[in-house]
Design a protein around this motif. Structure first.
Motif, PDB file in Angstrom:
ATOM      1  N   GLU A 285       0.691  -1.163   0.186  1.00 18.77           N
ATOM      2  CA  GLU A 285       0.097  -0.001   0.065  1.00 18.77           C
ATOM      3  C   GLU A 285       0.685   1.501  -0.148  1.00 18.77           C
ATOM      4  O   GLU A 285       0.280   2.389  -0.368  1.00 18.77           O
ATOM      5  CB  GLU A 285      -0.562  -0.435   1.203  1.00 18.77           C
TER       6      GLU A 285
ATOM      7  N   GLU B 246      -5.379 -10.463  -0.796  1.00 17.48           N
ATOM      8  CA  GLU B 246      -4.646  -9.247  -0.477  1.00 17.48           C
ATOM      9  C   GLU B 246      -4.465  -9.576   1.666  1.00 17.48           C
ATOM     10  O   GLU B 246      -5.457 -10.671   2.381  1.00 17.48           O
ATOM     11  CB  GLU B 246      -5.101  -8.167  -0.057  1.00 17.48           C
TER      12      GLU B 246
ATOM     13  N   VAL C  74      -2.508  -8.762   5.268  1.00 14.88           N
ATOM     14  CA  VAL C  74      -1.592  -7.006   6.492  1.00 14.88           C
ATOM     15  C   VAL C  74      -0.266  -8.349   7.142  1.00 14.88           C
ATOM     16  O   VAL C  74      -1.097 -10.008   7.467  1.00 14.88           O
ATOM     17  CB  VAL C  74      -2.574  -7.232   7.321  1.00 14.88           C
TER      18      VAL C  74
ATOM     19  N   LYS D 264      -0.555  -6.635  -2.162  1.00  9.42           N
ATOM     20  CA  LYS D 264      -2.161  -7.316  -2.777  1.00  9.42           C
ATOM     21  C   LYS D 264      -0.872  -8.029  -3.928  1.00  9.42           C
ATOM     22  O   LYS D 264       0.412  -7.267  -3.862  1.00  9.42           O
ATOM     23  CB  LYS D 264      -2.081  -5.473  -3.898  1.00  9.42           C
TER      24      LYS D 264
ATOM     25  N   GLN E 219       3.852  -3.548  10.361  1.00 14.76           N
ATOM     26  CA  GLN E 219       3.487  -4.179   9.528  1.00 14.76           C
ATOM     27  C   GLN E 219       2.817  -3.680   8.286  1.00 14.76           C
ATOM     28  O   GLN E 219       3.193  -2.519   8.047  1.00 14.76           O
ATOM     29  CB  GLN E 219       1.913  -4.205  10.051  1.00 14.76           C
TER      30      GLN E 219
ATOM     31  N   LYS F 173       0.192  -3.853   4.352  1.00 15.84           N
ATOM     32  CA  LYS F 173      -0.706  -4.578   3.365  1.00 15.84           C
ATOM     33  C   LYS F 173      -0.101  -5.046   2.352  1.00 15.84           C
ATOM     34  O   LYS F 173       0.075  -3.914   1.178  1.00 15.84           O
ATOM     35  CB  LYS F 173      -1.729  -3.936   3.724  1.00 15.84           C
TER      36      LYS F 173
END
Length: 139
Positions: free
Chosen positions: A69, A109, A111, A122, A118, A120
């Motif tokens: 992200e 997707e 996390v 895809k 951390q 996220k």
């Protein structure tokens, strides 16, 4: 998650379990955390025969394009630990990103806790290396 749970081919599952058992007591806390999370995911994983494996599921020798992200993107090949080579983008299945991706499929997707925090991510594309032999283990 496209298939509800992670999916693994039977022989690769056995091999991965052996690797995890050998590395469960690593001193690296990031890797240890990832291994424990994968062990939990394996409890609900779908374990299937080679013939039933969807082409878009990440497994040994899969080439995977991922996007985070924050704009980070990379194309990686998930390999057994002895074949890792960062310069060639060959990432060990026991690295935090290898552990995070294994068994997931294209367009999933997730996390995950990585060494940098951390993220996220895809899974944009998954390609199978048809010329590379599959993992063979004695059952």
């Amino acid at each position: 998650m496209k298939y509800g749970n992670i999916i693994l081919e039977k022989k690769e599952y056995v091999y991965l379990k052996r690797l995890l058992n050998l590395n469960a007591y690593t001193n690296n806390s990031d890797t240890q955390s990832s291994i424990q999370r994968l062990i939990e995911e394996l409890k609900t994983a779908k374990i299937i025969d080679e013939i039933e494996m969807p082409e878009d599921v990440i497994r040994f020798n899969s080439t995977v394009k991922v996007v985070a992200e924050n704009g980070w993107e990379n194309t990686l090949k998930i390999v057994v630990p002895s074949e890792k080579n960062v310069k060639e983008h060959k990432i060990s299945v026991l690295s935090p990103i290898g552990i995070a991706l294994f068994g997931y499929s294209e367009n999933d997707e997730l996390v995950w806790d990585f060494p940098g925090g951390q993220r996220k991510i895809k899974i944009v594309a998954v390609n199978q290396d048809e010329n590379h032999k599959r993992i063979e283990v004695l059952l």
